[in-house]
Design a protein around this motif. Sequence first.
Motif, PDB file in Angstrom:
ATOM      1  N   PRO A 128      -4.311   6.224   3.397  1.00  0.00           N
ATOM      2  CA  PRO A 128      -5.163   5.028   3.398  1.00  0.00           C
ATOM      3  C   PRO A 128      -5.502   4.620   4.834  1.00  0.00           C
ATOM      4  O   PRO A 128      -4.691   4.780   5.746  1.00  0.00           O
ATOM      5  CB  PRO A 128      -4.285   3.975   2.707  1.00  0.00           C
ATOM      6  N   ARG A 129      -6.697   4.090   5.014  1.00  0.00           N
ATOM      7  CA  ARG A 129      -7.133   3.698   6.353  1.00  0.00           C
ATOM      8  C   ARG A 129      -6.651   2.300   6.731  1.00  0.00           C
ATOM      9  O   ARG A 129      -6.653   1.932   7.897  1.00  0.00           O
ATOM     10  CB  ARG A 129      -8.658   3.788   6.439  1.00  0.00           C
ATOM     11  N   THR A 144       0.842  -1.191   0.000  1.00  0.00           N
ATOM     12  CA  THR A 144       0.000   0.000   0.000  1.00  0.00           C
ATOM     13  C   THR A 144       0.879   1.244   0.000  1.00  0.00           C
ATOM     14  O   THR A 144       1.821   1.347   0.795  1.00  0.00           O
ATOM     15  CB  THR A 144      -0.906   0.021   1.244  1.00  0.00           C
ATOM     16  N   TRP A 148       0.820   5.447   0.202  1.00  0.00           N
ATOM     17  CA  TRP A 148       0.151   6.740   0.395  1.00  0.00           C
ATOM     18  C   TRP A 148       0.650   7.630  -0.734  1.00  0.00           C
ATOM     19  O   TRP A 148       1.830   7.955  -0.802  1.00  0.00           O
ATOM     20  CB  TRP A 148       0.524   7.274   1.768  1.00  0.00           C
TER      21      TRP A 148
END
Length: 305
Positions: free
Chosen positions: A59-60, A49, A51
């Motif tokens: 992102p959560r 992931t 950012w």
Amino acid sequence: MAAVVYSADVDDLRVAIERTQERIAGLAEPRLYATAFALAVLVRTNKVTAWRSWDSPPPRRALDFGRRELQWAMQQLFGTEPHALLHGGSSASLLLTPGCRVMLDPFYGSASELTLVSDKRIPGAGTRNTLRMDINDASWLWSHHDGVHAIRTVEYNAGNTLNQQNGLGCRLPASEVTAETSYPETEYMISRIDCVHRKVGTGDPTCALNGQVCGGLGAGGGRNRTKPRLLIPPTPSQETRMLVPGGLEILLDKSTEGGSRKRPIAADLSLLVAWCASDGIGPFDFTRLVGLLGAPGLSLLTDKD
């Protein structure tokens, strides 16, 4: 840039490997470059992931990744069958477990040796799964030398640069930082040594957020030079990490000392990647490397000549 489809032989491959090793040896921090290369593949294949921008909400949630994923990325680049690189019946090939696949990692090890990683352990070598040998060893397809060279068995570990002790890992959650400031990059770009959460005592420095060693020697005392904080959790409750905006660019800046050191040549890496993907059977396709890195990744990580 090289033609999309081209022909080459084992002597061309050797030249490409030698030039790549020379460029890697000339970098200020080769391990950071190798990590950036693998992370570029993982981000592009959605296994890490990222950012994307400091101006956007983080992102959560983040995907879990570690040493296994780094090795997967390197396998996509340099994984192949033993016969694509070694003479059948050679000293090196006889050390490997029958039916294994191998990976030639041009970023790992010294400039005088090549690292050949097997997906199976070397028989009689415990947990070791890797051969280290001179580029002139008679086992290599391109070698014109006779005789036996020293072949060492080692354990391959390309994931040390991810950890918090002496790597890129940081425990400071993005959600907390963005809740406190409109400029989160100013927090993460502070040196690890100057982080307010880093506690220095009589032993290794530790992080107040999780109690783990941060920038420590592993035997007491802190390091004077530490890695940047580029892999962070989205929230306090998550152990997974994501790559901060501009993380790849920071790794390249540090490994090349602001661009003053030469990066590996795109055409050389293209040949090595394409050779491995096709098990040494041409013609070879330049787009294999572009597909794994993307055009921006290729431009960031390699030189044209």
